[in-house]
Design a protein around this motif. Structure first.
Motif, PDB file in Angstrom:
ATOM      1  N   VAL A 300       0.901  -1.126  -0.093  1.00 56.71           N
ATOM      2  CA  VAL A 300      -0.004   0.099  -0.011  1.00 56.71           C
ATOM      3  C   VAL A 300       0.860   1.230  -0.143  1.00 56.71           C
ATOM      4  CG1 VAL A 300      -0.085  -0.272   2.698  1.00 56.71           C
ATOM      5  CG2 VAL A 300      -1.854   1.292   1.297  1.00 56.71           C
ATOM      6  N   LEU A 301       0.534   2.414  -0.709  1.00 59.36           N
ATOM      7  CA  LEU A 301       1.473   3.293  -0.819  1.00 59.36           C
ATOM      8  C   LEU A 301       0.941   4.641   0.014  1.00 59.36           C
ATOM      9  CD1 LEU A 301       3.264   4.752  -3.951  1.00 59.36           C
ATOM     10  CD2 LEU A 301       1.833   6.319  -2.763  1.00 59.36           C
ATOM     11  N   PHE A 302       1.839   5.206   0.745  1.00 63.76           N
ATOM     12  CA  PHE A 302       1.401   6.206   1.521  1.00 63.76           C
ATOM     13  C   PHE A 302       1.990   7.632   0.924  1.00 63.76           C
ATOM     14  CE2 PHE A 302       1.180   3.484   5.871  1.00 63.76           C
ATOM     15  CZ  PHE A 302       0.173   2.949   5.337  1.00 63.76           C
ATOM     16  N   HIS A 303       1.097   8.424   0.561  1.00 61.45           N
ATOM     17  CA  HIS A 303       1.584   9.448  -0.386  1.00 61.45           C
ATOM     18  C   HIS A 303       2.662  10.638  -0.021  1.00 61.45           C
ATOM     19  CE1 HIS A 303      -1.937   8.217  -3.011  1.00 61.45           C
ATOM     20  NE2 HIS A 303      -1.174   8.749  -3.985  1.00 61.45           N
ATOM     21  N   ASP A 304       2.306  10.974   1.154  1.00 64.23           N
ATOM     22  CA  ASP A 304       2.830  12.278   1.841  1.00 64.23           C
ATOM     23  C   ASP A 304       3.199  12.553   3.144  1.00 64.23           C
ATOM     24  OD1 ASP A 304       0.259  12.915   2.416  1.00 64.23           O
ATOM     25  OD2 ASP A 304       0.253  14.848   1.484  1.00 64.23           O
ATOM     26  N   SER A 305       3.400  13.451   3.817  1.00 60.88           N
ATOM     27  CA  SER A 305       3.687  13.490   5.211  1.00 60.88           C
ATOM     28  C   SER A 305       2.620  14.121   5.883  1.00 60.88           C
ATOM     29  CB  SER A 305       5.067  14.626   5.302  1.00 60.88           C
ATOM     30  OG  SER A 305       5.277  15.027   6.653  1.00 60.88           O
ATOM     31  N   GLY A 306       2.443  13.752   7.105  1.00 53.99           N
ATOM     32  CA  GLY A 306       1.543  14.274   8.054  1.00 53.99           C
ATOM     33  C   GLY A 306       1.887  15.680   8.281  1.00 53.99           C
ATOM     34  N   SER A 307       3.183  16.160   8.234  1.00 54.83           N
ATOM     35  CA  SER A 307       3.241  17.720   8.431  1.00 54.83           C
ATOM     36  C   SER A 307       2.306  18.744   7.953  1.00 54.83           C
ATOM     37  CB  SER A 307       4.568  17.990   8.244  1.00 54.83           C
ATOM     38  OG  SER A 307       4.996  17.806   6.909  1.00 54.83           O
ATOM     39  N   ARG A 308       1.838  18.072   6.669  1.00 54.85           N
ATOM     40  CA  ARG A 308       0.944  19.054   6.000  1.00 54.85           C
ATOM     41  C   ARG A 308      -0.415  19.104   6.420  1.00 54.85           C
ATOM     42  NH1 ARG A 308       4.360  17.276   0.600  1.00 54.85           N
ATOM     43  NH2 ARG A 308       6.132  18.517   1.116  1.00 54.85           N
ATOM     44  N   TYR A 309      -0.825  18.296   7.441  1.00 49.97           N
ATOM     45  CA  TYR A 309      -2.088  18.233   8.095  1.00 49.97           C
ATOM     46  C   TYR A 309      -2.305  18.337   9.490  1.00 49.97           C
ATOM     47  CZ  TYR A 309      -2.393  15.919   3.525  1.00 49.97           C
ATOM     48  OH  TYR A 309      -2.314  15.501   2.275  1.00 49.97           O
ATOM     49  N   VAL A 310      -1.095  18.967  10.088  1.00 52.05           N
ATOM     50  CA  VAL A 310      -1.123  19.451  11.756  1.00 52.05           C
ATOM     51  C   VAL A 310      -2.226  20.265  11.831  1.00 52.05           C
ATOM     52  CG1 VAL A 310       0.282  20.515  13.128  1.00 52.05           C
ATOM     53  CG2 VAL A 310       1.504  19.032  11.757  1.00 52.05           C
ATOM     54  N   GLY A 311      -2.701  21.178  11.048  1.00 48.64           N
ATOM     55  CA  GLY A 311      -3.777  22.220  11.445  1.00 48.64           C
ATOM     56  C   GLY A 311      -4.998  21.590  11.135  1.00 48.64           C
ATOM     57  N   LYS A 312      -5.209  20.233  10.593  1.00 45.87           N
ATOM     58  CA  LYS A 312      -6.353  19.773  10.243  1.00 45.87           C
ATOM     59  C   LYS A 312      -6.507  18.257  10.957  1.00 45.87           C
ATOM     60  CE  LYS A 312      -7.722  21.667   5.702  1.00 45.87           C
ATOM     61  NZ  LYS A 312      -8.366  21.203   4.394  1.00 45.87           N
ATOM     62  N   ILE A 313      -6.008  17.451  10.339  1.00 42.45           N
ATOM     63  CA  ILE A 313      -6.179  15.731  10.793  1.00 42.45           C
ATOM     64  C   ILE A 313      -5.910  15.901  12.194  1.00 42.45           C
ATOM     65  CG2 ILE A 313      -5.655  13.442  10.432  1.00 42.45           C
ATOM     66  CD1 ILE A 313      -7.450  14.823   8.184  1.00 42.45           C
ATOM     67  N   PHE A 314      -4.524  16.383  12.520  1.00 42.71           N
ATOM     68  CA  PHE A 314      -3.929  16.374  13.567  1.00 42.71           C
ATOM     69  C   PHE A 314      -4.200  17.389  14.701  1.00 42.71           C
ATOM     70  CE2 PHE A 314      -1.147  13.847  10.880  1.00 42.71           C
ATOM     71  CZ  PHE A 314      -1.448  12.821  11.189  1.00 42.71           C
ATOM     72  N   ASN A 315      -5.179  18.007  14.409  1.00 46.50           N
ATOM     73  CA  ASN A 315      -5.582  19.037  15.454  1.00 46.50           C
ATOM     74  C   ASN A 315      -7.163  18.584  15.751  1.00 46.50           C
ATOM     75  OD1 ASN A 315      -7.815  21.522  15.846  1.00 46.50           O
ATOM     76  ND2 ASN A 315      -5.784  22.624  15.671  1.00 46.50           N
ATOM     77  N   ASP A 316      -7.228  18.399  17.353  1.00 45.89           N
ATOM     78  CA  ASP A 316      -8.473  17.916  17.855  1.00 45.89           C
ATOM     79  C   ASP A 316      -9.716  18.716  17.402  1.00 45.89           C
ATOM     80  OD1 ASP A 316      -6.786  15.922  18.940  1.00 45.89           O
ATOM     81  OD2 ASP A 316      -7.112  16.618  20.936  1.00 45.89           O
ATOM     82  N   ASP A 317      -9.494  20.104  17.759  1.00 42.91           N
ATOM     83  CA  ASP A 317     -10.567  21.051  17.417  1.00 42.91           C
ATOM     84  C   ASP A 317     -11.329  20.827  15.995  1.00 42.91           C
ATOM     85  OD1 ASP A 317     -10.331  22.055  20.344  1.00 42.91           O
ATOM     86  OD2 ASP A 317      -9.305  23.540  19.446  1.00 42.91           O
ATOM     87  N   TRP A 318     -10.379  20.676  14.989  1.00 38.22           N
ATOM     88  CA  TRP A 318     -10.828  20.446  13.723  1.00 38.22           C
ATOM     89  C   TRP A 318     -11.643  19.037  13.736  1.00 38.22           C
ATOM     90  CZ3 TRP A 318     -10.014  17.081   9.584  1.00 38.22           C
ATOM     91  CH2 TRP A 318     -10.292  17.702   8.315  1.00 38.22           C
ATOM     92  N   MET A 319     -10.854  18.328  14.263  1.00 35.94           N
ATOM     93  CA  MET A 319     -11.651  16.565  14.212  1.00 35.94           C
ATOM     94  C   MET A 319     -12.567  16.764  14.699  1.00 35.94           C
ATOM     95  SD  MET A 319      -9.703  14.267  12.526  1.00 35.94           S
ATOM     96  CE  MET A 319      -9.759  12.679  13.471  1.00 35.94           C
ATOM     97  N   ARG A 320     -12.876  17.438  16.062  1.00 41.90           N
ATOM     98  CA  ARG A 320     -14.205  17.541  16.739  1.00 41.90           C
ATOM     99  C   ARG A 320     -15.407  18.146  16.009  1.00 41.90           C
ATOM    100  NH1 ARG A 320     -11.696  19.193  20.999  1.00 41.90           N
ATOM    101  NH2 ARG A 320     -11.242  17.327  21.920  1.00 41.90           N
ATOM    102  N   GLU A 321     -15.062  19.421  15.458  1.00 39.27           N
ATOM    103  CA  GLU A 321     -16.034  19.883  14.922  1.00 39.27           C
ATOM    104  C   GLU A 321     -16.539  19.084  13.634  1.00 39.27           C
ATOM    105  OE1 GLU A 321     -14.007  23.377  13.200  1.00 39.27           O
ATOM    106  OE2 GLU A 321     -13.616  24.276  15.162  1.00 39.27           O
ATOM    107  N   ARG A 322     -15.926  18.133  13.044  1.00 43.39           N
ATOM    108  CA  ARG A 322     -16.505  17.498  12.016  1.00 43.39           C
ATOM    109  C   ARG A 322     -17.029  16.064  12.423  1.00 43.39           C
ATOM    110  NH1 ARG A 322     -13.271  20.941  10.971  1.00 43.39           N
ATOM    111  NH2 ARG A 322     -13.267  22.430   9.015  1.00 43.39           N
ATOM    112  N   GLY A 323     -17.040  15.772  13.673  1.00 41.03           N
ATOM    113  CA  GLY A 323     -17.467  14.522  14.215  1.00 41.03           C
ATOM    114  C   GLY A 323     -16.606  13.382  14.139  1.00 41.03           C
TER     115      GLY A 323
END
Length: 453
Positions: A300-323
């Protein structure tokens, strides 16, 4: 001495890493091709440089020229590295759904970034497809990359990624699973692997809101399948020429929530800090588990780095807002914990209706408890105020006590969510939570809906 003559020579030869915990239910060996090890931290470095070099070779890209591309960020990064080393200017056209980190990174490596709206048709002049094409016609000495239809995209993976996977698995690879966007990665790798062994199965990971899966299965381009989605880097509302459906054995679709949740799982359970499409890809592998046998080798290929999603996927508030955050919400206090520090907005019985309206606007709220010296004595709701205003235009200058409704019910912080849901009705739009020490908070219908997973 061993060294690279420039950063471009470090592209490729990324490692295969065994996935252990997340795939424990799968008997087969699951290996991740971790493309964040490329210098631009994504698989797109490979095809970006290939497209530049092929355009240089046939004269489409001339010395001192300007490279123009519509990108979700990663291709732009690869093009930026090539532009820096080879002396070109770069304009990246990006959609507003992409993470701020991606835009900031592109600017950091010298790209001019133009942001376009996501929720428009591809043919709309505001779309990032249309803006990219228009700029390539207006800017002097420009070359429009067009990664979606540029054959060098798939060729890069036919020449590099496919052979690497074959060599690293010693020809034992049986399945290749990857998220599909422009189609270059899946088509290039598929072509190479199937030439080596026609029995290798190729699976694409699609997202809800994209057309790939249904088109592959039926040959129908269904516009009803197209709607806005959150997952970045995979799925399309067009059919790129680089997607060779004849080489793909099947697609599986992954929800936005699963993609986000499994991106986090990869970091927490495997120590692999990768991006949004990697979460979709590993969830896709789990969804396909009945296709795998114990002796199979699944890449399985993993495209890119998590550093590009720190403000989204790795942000609890962002995740919580979307359920998307996996939290158990059972009591009243669970519903308000994200905004418990905010003071309760109230209005007094003798204040004017205009004061309540101003507070609703300022705090962007729809319900306000009414208080007097004894405590809660009533409530006002924006719908009731609107109806009152229609009947009497002078209502704004009247005291709240003349228009207020019944006070909101008061519950303890430990009351189950089910009980609160019963209290919120057409006639009663909110519930007050008694937190003790004369401190109260409000729960509205919006809080209940936000808690639904």
């Amino acid at each position: 001495m061993k060294y690279a003559k420039n950063i471009l020579e470090t592209i490729g030869n990324t490692p295969l890493v065994k996935i252990n915990k997340i795939t424990k239910e799968i008997d087969a060996l699951v290996l991740a091709k971790v493309e964040t090890f490329n210098p631009g931290n994504s698989v797109k470095d490979r095809m970006a440089v290939k497209m530049i070099e092929d355009a240089e070779a046939d004269g489409r890209l001339k010395p001192g020229g300007t490279i123009i591309e519509g990108t979700s960020g990663n291709t732009g990064m690869g093009l930026a590295l090539g532009a820096i080393i080879k002396g070109y200017k770069l304009i990246c056209v990006i959609t507003d759904k992409q993470s701020k980190e991606k835009m900031d990174i592109l600017r950091a490596v010298g790209a001019k970034v133009i942001v376009c709206p996501t929720d428009v048709e591809p043919t709309d002049p505001r779309s990032y497809y249309s803006v990219s094409k228009r700029l390539s016609e207006e800017v002097p000495n420009a070359w429009y990359v067009n990664q979606y239809d540029n054959p060098s995209n798939a060729l890069a993976h036919y020449e590099q990624t496919g052979p690497e996977i074959w060599e690293q698995t010693e020809g034992k690879v049986t399945h290749f699973v990857v998220g599909v966007g422009t189609g270059g990665t899946i088509s290039g790798v598929a072509k190479y692997l199937k030439e080596q062994n026609p029995n290798v199965k190729i699976w694409g990971v699609d997202t809800y809101g994209s057309v790939f899966k249904k088109y592959h299965e039926t040959g129908i381009f269904d516009e009803n399948e197209i709607y806005s989605y959150i997952t970045e880097g995979i799925g399309e509302d067009i059919l790129p020429k680089n997607v060779d459906f004849s080489l793909i054995d099947g697609f599986t679709k992954v929800t936005d929530k699963d993609a986000a949740v499994f991106t986090r799982k990869l970091a927490l359970e495997e120590g692999i800090f990768v991006g949004n499409s990697a979460g979709a890809a590993i969830k896709g592998v789990l969804q396909l588990k009945e296709h795998f046998k114990p002796e199979d080798v699944v890449v399985v290929l993993f495209h890119d780095s998590g550093s590009r999603y720190v403000g989204k996927i790795f942000n609890d508030d962002w995740m919580r807002e979307r359920g998307f955050l996996e939290e158990e919400i059972t009591k009243a206090e669970d519903l308000i914990k994200d905004h418990i520090d905010k003071p309760l907005v109230t209005v007094k019985t003798e204040e004017l209706v205009s004061h309540a309206i101003e507070r609703m606007k300022k705090y962007k709220i729809s319900q306000i408890p009414v208080v007097d010296s004894k405590g809660f004595v009533g409530s006002v709701d924006e719908a009731d105020l609107f109806r009152s205003y229609v009947e009497d235009k002078d209502i704004a200058d009247k005291p709240i006590k003349e228009v207020m409704g019944k006070p909101f019910p008061v519950v303890k912080a430990s009351v189950p969510v089910e009980e609160i849901s019963k209290l919120i009705t057409k006639e009663n739009q909110a519930v007050l939570v008694d937190l003790g020490e004369s401190k109260f908070h409000i729960i509205t219908k919006h809080d209940i809906i936000s808690a639904i997973k």
